[in-house]
Design a protein around this motif. Structure first.
Motif, mmCIF file in Angstrom:
data_model
loop_
_atom_site.group_PDB
_atom_site.id
_atom_site.type_symbol
_atom_site.label_atom_id
_atom_site.label_comp_id
_atom_site.label_asym_id
_atom_site.label_seq_id
_atom_site.Cartn_x
_atom_site.Cartn_y
_atom_site.Cartn_z
ATOM 1 N N THR A 121 -4.349 9.864 0.487
ATOM 2 C CA THR A 121 -5.206 8.452 0.245
ATOM 3 C C THR A 121 -4.051 7.320 0.319
ATOM 4 O O THR A 121 -2.722 7.700 -0.181
ATOM 5 C CB THR A 121 -6.143 8.590 -0.993
ATOM 6 O OG1 THR A 121 -5.408 8.914 -2.036
ATOM 7 C CG2 THR A 121 -7.044 9.641 -0.506
ATOM 8 N N CYS B 215 1.160 -1.230 -0.259
ATOM 9 C CA CYS B 215 -0.034 -0.008 -0.048
ATOM 10 C C CYS B 215 0.858 1.399 0.102
ATOM 11 O O CYS B 215 1.620 1.271 0.809
ATOM 12 C CB CYS B 215 -0.824 0.002 1.227
ATOM 13 S SG CYS B 215 -2.273 -1.290 1.168
ATOM 14 N N SER C 41 -5.255 3.105 -13.060
ATOM 15 C CA SER C 41 -4.509 4.235 -12.967
ATOM 16 C C SER C 41 -3.853 4.724 -14.144
ATOM 17 O O SER C 41 -2.993 5.758 -14.600
ATOM 18 C CB SER C 41 -3.257 3.897 -12.148
ATOM 19 O OG SER C 41 -2.554 2.856 -12.478
ATOM 20 N N ALA D 106 -0.409 8.430 -1.286
ATOM 21 C CA ALA D 106 -0.337 9.433 -2.244
ATOM 22 C C ALA D 106 -0.286 10.819 -1.670
ATOM 23 O O ALA D 106 -0.449 10.725 -0.494
ATOM 24 C CB ALA D 106 -1.826 9.087 -3.273
ATOM 25 N N VAL E 278 -3.062 3.807 -2.064
ATOM 26 C CA VAL E 278 -2.995 3.038 -3.259
ATOM 27 C C VAL E 278 -2.438 1.638 -3.282
ATOM 28 O O VAL E 278 -1.253 1.572 -3.010
ATOM 29 C CB VAL E 278 -2.364 4.062 -4.562
ATOM 30 C CG1 VAL E 278 -2.436 3.138 -5.873
ATOM 31 C CG2 VAL E 278 -3.010 5.346 -4.654
ATOM 32 N N ASP F 65 -1.263 -0.232 -10.282
ATOM 33 C CA ASP F 65 -2.603 -0.473 -9.560
ATOM 34 C C ASP F 65 -3.364 -1.639 -9.981
ATOM 35 O O ASP F 65 -3.376 -1.865 -11.190
ATOM 36 C CB ASP F 65 -3.482 0.608 -10.025
ATOM 37 C CG ASP F 65 -4.801 0.718 -9.324
ATOM 38 O OD1 ASP F 65 -5.230 -0.489 -8.711
ATOM 39 O OD2 ASP F 65 -5.544 1.815 -9.294
#
Length: 732
Positions: free
Chosen positions: A107, A100, A137, A103, A109, A132
């Motif tokens: 958040t 993970c 993405s 960003a 991603v 992703d």
């Protein structure tokens, strides 16, 4: 920490630049392609950043280059994974996994990470790609209204290629379809992919679609995926993607592995089940095979109910059964199978008449010829189940919830119905299941129709055969008689075996046995002709060899008049043995036309096969036979039989003769019981089970002999007659 506050000594200065590994093409700045990528040194410090990375996480290059990669990790303990990657990089080993990332907007991603050590001047650095898993993405370009999230999660493998046929996006299904290649084809031209011999065809189809706009649908090709040792069979469809102004933006491909597609699974299931149905020409067995084929693979319970037009037993006609306003006996149960022990779903057993309400799915399917498909069975009040309380009770007890009724149709005739239900499997039947049932029942219908026709012909031939054989045998005071006839099973068909007894002057008796080559109605009809001719010739009181010679001549005349296309055809071969027994002289004269040697059982139990001169079969045209006269003590048994008694598919004639010798040495009983003992001893069932059983008797119906030719057996126990008594006898 210090690694996060200063640049690496090898990091570029001035304007941030994009670092890519040697040999990989740089992407067009206006249309970025490929995964997010970065270059990290052996300490875990970022030294390169790409536009796709910025697009994915929002961080500009000048915001991350020179800082530890740990700043991008969303996990609290990021130092551990970074240290592990550093050790792998120093060892020159690759690593991949899912992490993970954080960003710029806070958040997280989820991304598939792959690290590869770099070589040459960049030794000690590692190249990192992040994709992703949803595929969203990397695509679509800004301004193109596409439901990217929906496409990304599609179970169909989807890929997007730009106008240069460079892969700029693929969803998770496509990555899985590519096997070990996975998302590494992002940013590669179609000509750079390891497609093998399928490459030129795929490239040509994509260029054609891009130029003409005409889609290519379901083109099949084979491809050996890198890292796999077998070829896959795939099907792909190609269509052009256009912008709002109509300009081509690229090509979309939709690929499916045929080996795992529903269509192929459907065909494989049909082939597997279809191969188990129709293995014989027996109606009952074919019906049972149909039920067994679908349980438990597709249904929890299945029945095959046949109309009266399909005979499979000796049950009384349905129209004679009692009916009521709420129940009609339209079918008879021919086959049934259940996933549960004891078949608790069954209301009727095999062979029983099946009663249904006049207004029910069963009658509607029968009269309309259309499948009744009820994936969710309606058991609410006011349905047809109100008129069928027995079925309603079983449905409620077992939780039956899904029903399909398929009419069995062949040659324009409804032969019956196949019923499929589910209760243990909680999933309702689907339309694919319905199609599979219909196809399977269609195949089974052809087998049932063939079996029905063959059963009718077999029944007619058997009736003709038994009508042409003598009824009650009578040979006068000199002999006690007993006979057996067993037709072969339904697969072989009724043959042309026959026997006869002809009373002669002076208390003598003629014993005849014969075997016409072939099976079916033609063989039975020809047998009737030859039996009549033989009885007529024997009635002339001719010697045995003369009877056979004239019978051979008569068969030749029948051949001369035959066109070769008539119902009976030519008499090519018929074996026959004729014995005349004289109870006054206690001797018999025997002549044979290619027939197995008769057996003589003396009163002391000794069994001999007289060495009778064997002439050619009837129909050959030799018309020359010899006879042998042998003494027959009173109380002896003369045994005449056809080759079906001693021949089997796995034993020769000599072995069969020895078995018959052993059978004829059996217990001293009544002649009728002795006949049953011989048949029981000699039939294949007795050999396999090592336990004699009564196969057929004079009042027990025809019986059948499974897997071999017909059997005819004629036994005559001799009795002495005085000359005065013989002279007083009158021929009937």
């Amino acid at each position: 920490m210090e690694a996060q506050s200063r640049r690496s000594r090898s990091a570029p200065t001035g304007r941030p630049r994009t670092a890519v590994p040697s040999g990989r093409p740089a992407w067009d700045g206006e249309r970025p392609a490929g995964p997010a990528a970065a270059v990290v040194d052996e300490r875990g410090v970022l030294v390169g950043w790409t536009q796709m990375s910025e697009r994915m996480l929002g961080h500009r290059a000048d915001e991350v280059v020179g800082r530890s990669v740990a700043m991008l990790m969303a996990d609290e303990d990021a130092a551990g994974p970074v240290a592990r990657w550093s050790r792998l990089a120093r060892a020159g080993r690759r690593w991949c996994g899912t992490v993970c990332l954080r960003a710029k907007d806070g958040t997280t991603v989820k991304a598939d990470i792959e690290t590869s050590p770099m070589s040459g001047d960049h030794s000690g650095y590692w190249f990192v790609t992040a994709v992703d898993p949803s595929g969203v993405s990397a695509w679509p370009p800004a301004g193109v209204p596409v439901a990217a999230a929906l496409l990304a999660r599609s179970p169909v493998a989807l890929s997007i290629w730009d106008t240069d046929l460079r892969c700029i996006w693929l969803n998770s299904a496509a990555a899985r379809l590519d096997g070990t290649l996975g998302r590494r084809r992002l940013g590669q031209l179609v000509t750079e992919l390891p497609l093998g011999t399928a490459g030129p065809g795929i490239t040509g189809a994509m260029r054609q679609v891009l130029e003409t706009g005409r889609p290519v649908i379901e083109r099949e090709y084979t491809w050996q995926v890198p890292g796999e040792d077998h070829e896959r069979r795939l099907t792909a469809s190609y269509f052009r993607i256009e912008g709002p102004d109509g300009r081509p933006l690229g090509v979309c491909t939709m690929s499916t592995d045929i080996e795992t597609s529903r269509v192929r699974q459907h065909l494989l299931a049909l082939a597997e089940m279809g191969g188990r149905v129709g293995t014989t020409l027996d109606v009952g067995r074919t019906a049972q095979e149909l039920a067994d084929a679908v349980v438990p693979l597709l249904a929890d319970y299945a029945t095959v109910d046949l109309a009266e037009s399909v005979p499979f037993g000796h049950e009384p006609p349905l129209e004679r059964l009692q009916t009521s306003p709420d129940s009609l006996p339209i079918f008879r149960r021919a086959g049934a199978a259940s996933s549960r022990n004891g078949m608790p779903e069954a209301i009727w057993s095999i062979g029983d008449p099946v009663f249904v309400p006049p207004s029910s799915p069963f009658t509607r399917a029968l009269y309309s010829g259309r499948t009744h498909f009820e994936p969710v069975l309606d058991t609410s009040p006011g349905t047809w189940l109100d008129q069928d309380p027995r079925r309603a009770e079983r449905i409620a007890q077992l939780g039956i919830h899904s029903l399909v009724i398929v009419p069995i149709r062949a040659s324009g005739t409804i032969l019956g119905e196949a019923i499929f239900v589910r209760h243990d499997n909680r999933a309702p039947f689907t339309r694919d299941d319905r199609m599979l049932f219909e196809e399977l029942v269609g195949r089974a219908a052809l087998s049932l129709d063939n079996a029905r026709r063959y059963t009718r012909e077999h029944t007619a031939a058997l009736a003709l055969q038994r009508d042409l054989l003598p009824g009650k045998l009578s040979g006068g005071p000199g002999v006690e008689l007993s006979s057996r006839y067993l037709p072969s099973d339904i697969h072989e068909g009724v043959g042309g075996d026959w026997f006869d007894v002809v009373p002669l002057p002076d208390a003598r008796v003629g014993l005849v046995i014969g075997d016409v080559v072939g099976h079916g109605i033609n063989a039975a009809a020809l047998m009737g002709q030859l039996r009549t001719v033989t009885a007529t010739l024997a009635d002339l009181d001719l010697p045995p060899e003369e009877v056979l010679a004239r019978l051979d001549r008569r068969a030749g005349l029948m051949n001369d008049r035959s066109s070769g296309n008539d119902a009976l055809g030519r008499v090519m071969a018929c074996t026959c043995a004729y014995v005349v027994y004289d109870p006054v002289e206690c001797r018999c004269a025997i002549a044979s036309a290619g027939h197995p040697l008769p057996a003589l059982v003396r009163p002391d139990g000794d069994v001999v096969f007289p060495d009778v001169p064997t002439g050619p079969p009837i129909g050959v045209g030799a018309m020359s036979y010899d006879s042998l006269t042998v003494p027959v003590p009173a109380g002896s048994i003369i045994a005449l039989y056809t080759d079906g008694l001693i021949e089997t598919r796995d034993a020769d004639l000599d072995a069969g003769m020895e078995r018959l010798r052993a059978a004829l040495r059996g217990p001293s009983t009544s002649l009728d019981a002795f006949s049953s003992h011989v048949i029981s001893f000699m039939t294949p069932q007795a050999w396999r089970d090592a336990a004699p059983s009564l196969v057929a008797g004079p009042d027990r119906g025809p019986g059948t002999v499974s897997g071999q030719d017909d059997i005819a057996l004629l036994l005559a126990r001799t009795r002495p007659v005085s000359p005065e008594h013989a002279a007083a006898q009158c021929r009937p």
